[in-house]
Design a protein around this motif. Structure first.
Motif, short mmCIF file in Angstrom:
data_model
loop_
_atom_site.label_atom_id
_atom_site.label_comp_id
_atom_site.label_asym_id
_atom_site.label_seq_id
_atom_site.Cartn_x
_atom_site.Cartn_y
_atom_site.Cartn_z
N LYS A 305 -48.01 14.98 64.88
CA LYS A 305 -47.39 14.56 63.62
C LYS A 305 -47.06 15.75 62.72
CE LYS A 305 -49.64 10.02 63.58
NZ LYS A 305 -50.59 9.13 62.88
N LYS A 310 -42.95 14.34 69.83
CA LYS A 310 -43.39 13.18 70.57
C LYS A 310 -43.11 13.42 72.06
CE LYS A 310 -43.02 8.10 70.36
NZ LYS A 310 -42.34 6.98 69.62
N PRO A 342 -38.56 12.29 67.25
CA PRO A 342 -38.14 10.89 67.15
C PRO A 342 -37.34 10.59 65.89
CG PRO A 342 -40.44 11.08 66.55
CD PRO A 342 -40.01 12.45 67.00
N ASN A 344 -36.46 9.08 62.49
CA ASN A 344 -37.27 8.67 61.32
C ASN A 344 -38.76 9.00 61.48
OD1 ASN A 344 -34.97 7.54 60.10
ND2 ASN A 344 -35.27 5.60 61.19
N ARG A 345 -39.03 10.03 62.30
CA ARG A 345 -40.44 10.43 62.53
C ARG A 345 -41.32 9.23 62.88
NH1 ARG A 345 -42.10 15.49 61.03
NH2 ARG A 345 -44.21 14.74 60.66
N ASP A 346 -40.79 8.38 63.75
CA ASP A 346 -41.52 7.18 64.19
C ASP A 346 -42.43 7.57 65.35
OD1 ASP A 346 -42.47 4.74 64.93
OD2 ASP A 346 -40.53 3.89 65.51
N PHE A 347 -43.73 7.57 65.10
CA PHE A 347 -44.69 7.99 66.12
C PHE A 347 -45.42 6.80 66.77
CE2 PHE A 347 -44.47 11.70 63.24
CZ PHE A 347 -43.95 12.62 64.15
N SER A 348 -44.91 5.60 66.63
CA SER A 348 -45.52 4.43 67.26
C SER A 348 -45.37 4.52 68.78
CB SER A 348 -44.89 3.14 66.74
OG SER A 348 -43.49 3.14 66.99
N VAL A 350 -44.29 3.68 72.28
CA VAL A 350 -43.19 2.89 72.85
C VAL A 350 -43.70 1.92 73.92
CG1 VAL A 350 -41.49 4.67 72.36
CG2 VAL A 350 -42.66 4.67 74.58
N THR A 353 -44.39 -1.75 72.70
CA THR A 353 -43.32 -2.60 72.20
C THR A 353 -43.14 -3.83 73.08
OG1 THR A 353 -41.72 -1.27 73.44
CG2 THR A 353 -42.10 -0.67 71.14
N ASP A 365 -35.44 5.93 70.59
CA ASP A 365 -35.83 6.62 69.36
C ASP A 365 -35.69 8.14 69.45
OD1 ASP A 365 -37.88 6.98 71.19
OD2 ASP A 365 -39.46 6.94 69.66
N LYS A 367 -34.15 11.51 68.76
CA LYS A 367 -33.24 12.18 67.83
C LYS A 367 -32.80 13.52 68.39
CE LYS A 367 -32.93 14.00 63.11
NZ LYS A 367 -33.65 14.20 61.82
#
Length: 437
Positions: A305, A310, A342, A344-348, A350, A353, A365, A367
């Motif tokens: 983070k 990622k 990623p 929007n700095r989405d670190f969830s 994958v 999902t 996701d 980028k």
């Protein structure tokens, strides 16, 4: 001893006899007489593993008494017995790589031991076993390896010197991130064993060390669900890895699948922290019918983070689904991965999902792509066409048992001791006594 005694007195709890010098050790049991040095006797008194959980209860309620006349209490394993097991450890013992990339189990002796038990258990409880959680289920001792799952978990840490300790010496955080990813793929084959380790009991611990000075600790902290917490300290405190190992198992008539719900974090001295979801899914077929094969599936993920990175690695990714059937395009042991920034700095994760991606092309996701990973979890790993691991060239480090571990250490389990010494009937009774309490 002093700390436990003081704790009992502070809480105004009656002192159990194994902490009370005025009472005989192991009150309520009758030591066996004889000269057998492997058996607890009048001249061979040891503190028993199961004593930590049962002794106080024995004095309150005799039904918890675990002394078994037909299965005597063993003395501790000697140092020679412990290192004998270490010297016998080999990579993928009993497994061979097939042309399609799956592992095939070839140890006929273990297959014969397990086949009858699995059929028997399935016949008795087919409804409860079908697609139910298999982790923690009690089975006969003869089908198990002579180690606890906690020792098996830490066994995979033998690549720590080659990857984690090396990463800690690096000044480039991105190069460290790549090495961490490569090491996580490489260690997957160290989790595969010929026989299944024993299920740990809550409160059980294990301590070990590696030749470079890494210390490893593990403790079973939950029974349902089965969760073990682990802690690694690198040489001279160069890094700290900590987290939980949580595995759920599902079984059908001929297939068993283990899903990882684990999470780990590795903190380095410069402040970089790499988080991981643990292990990919392990699928085993041929439990009762046909040849036994094993593959790894789904994804392994890492995030940093602080730097915004990622990494997603896909196992058994080469599958094209048609209208009627699917077709494999690459061997099952192959992996592909990507390191990226990623959206929007989405670190969830994958993989959590609703419709998880099965290959890099499925990711939505990405980028900025930073690096590509390819290879095999059984042969080698390349990142941007540079070799980071070749199985035949990077050997797992030698490990050793810690000196003077906690009395709750796995090595003191009575069933482990008797399995190691070949006394299967004794081990079976002690396994039930330890697990069913």
């Amino acid at each position: 001893y002093m700390g436990l005694s003081q704790l009992f007195r502070m809480k105004k709890i009656p002192l159990p006899s194994f902490l009370d010098p005025t009472k005989p050790f192991l009150a309520g049991t009758v030591p066996l007489k004889g000269e057998d040095k492997s058996v607890y006797s009048e001249g061979n008194v040891v503190q028993l593993f199961s004593n930590l959980w049962t002794h106080y209860s024995q004095e309150v309620d005799p039904k918890y008494h675990k002394f078994i006349p037909t299965a005597p209490s063993p003395t501790y394993l000697t140092y020679e017995e412990l290192i004998e097991r270490i010297n016998q450890e080999t990579n993928l013992n009993g497994w061979e790589l097939c042309e399609d990339g799956a592992l095939k189990f070839t140890n006929k002796e273990i297959l014969e031991k397990q086949s009858g038990v699995l059929l028997q258990m399935f016949g008795k409880a087919i409804k409860s076993l079908m697609y139910s959680n298999m982790v923690g289920m009690s089975l006969p001792a003869r089908i198990f390896d002579s180690i606890s799952m906690l020792e098996s978990i830490t066994y995979s840490s033998r690549y720590a010197p080659a990857f984690l300790s090396k990463a800690a010496r690096m000044s480039d955080p991105f190069e460290r991130f790549k090495l961490y990813a490569a090491g996580s793929i490489a260690l997957c084959h160290l989790t595969i064993r010929a026989a299944t380790p024993l299920n740990p009991v809550i409160g059980e611990t294990f301590q070990m060390g590696l030749e470079d000075g890494t210390s490893v600790y593990a403790e079973q902290t939950s029974h349902h669900p089965p969760v073990a917490n682990v802690l690694y300290y690198g040489p001279s405190g160069s890094y700290k890895m900590y987290g939980k190992l949580h595995v759920e198992g599902k079984m059908s008539m001929n297939t068993m699948t283990f899903y990882s719900l684990s999470s780990f974090s590795t903190a380095f001295k410069d402040g970089q922290i790499i988080e991981s979801n643990g292990f990919p899914t392990i699928k085993m077929t041929g439990l009762t019918i046909g040849e036994r094969h094993l593959i790894m599936k789904n994804s392994l993920e890492f995030i940093d983070k602080k730097h915004g990175w990622k990494c997603v690695i896909f196992f058994d990714y080469g599958e094209k689904k048609g209208i009627i059937s699917s077709k494999k395009t690459v061997p099952k042991d192959w992996v592909e991965g990507i390191i990226y920034i990623p959206i929007n700095r989405d670190f969830s994760l994958v993989g959590k999902t609703k419709n998880p991606p099965r290959c890099i092309d499925d990711l939505k996701d990405v980028k900025t792509e930073l690096a590509r990973i390819k290879g095999s979890w059984l042969q080698k790993v390349e990142i941007n066409a540079v070799n980071y691991w070749i199985m035949d060239k990077v050997k797992p480090a030698q490990y050793f048992y810690a000196n003077n571990p906690l009395p709750s250490d796995s090595r003191f389990r009575e069933d482990v001791v008797w399995l190691r010494r070949g006394k299967i009937e004794y081990a079976d009774k002690w396994k039930d006594a330890i697990e069913i309490r």
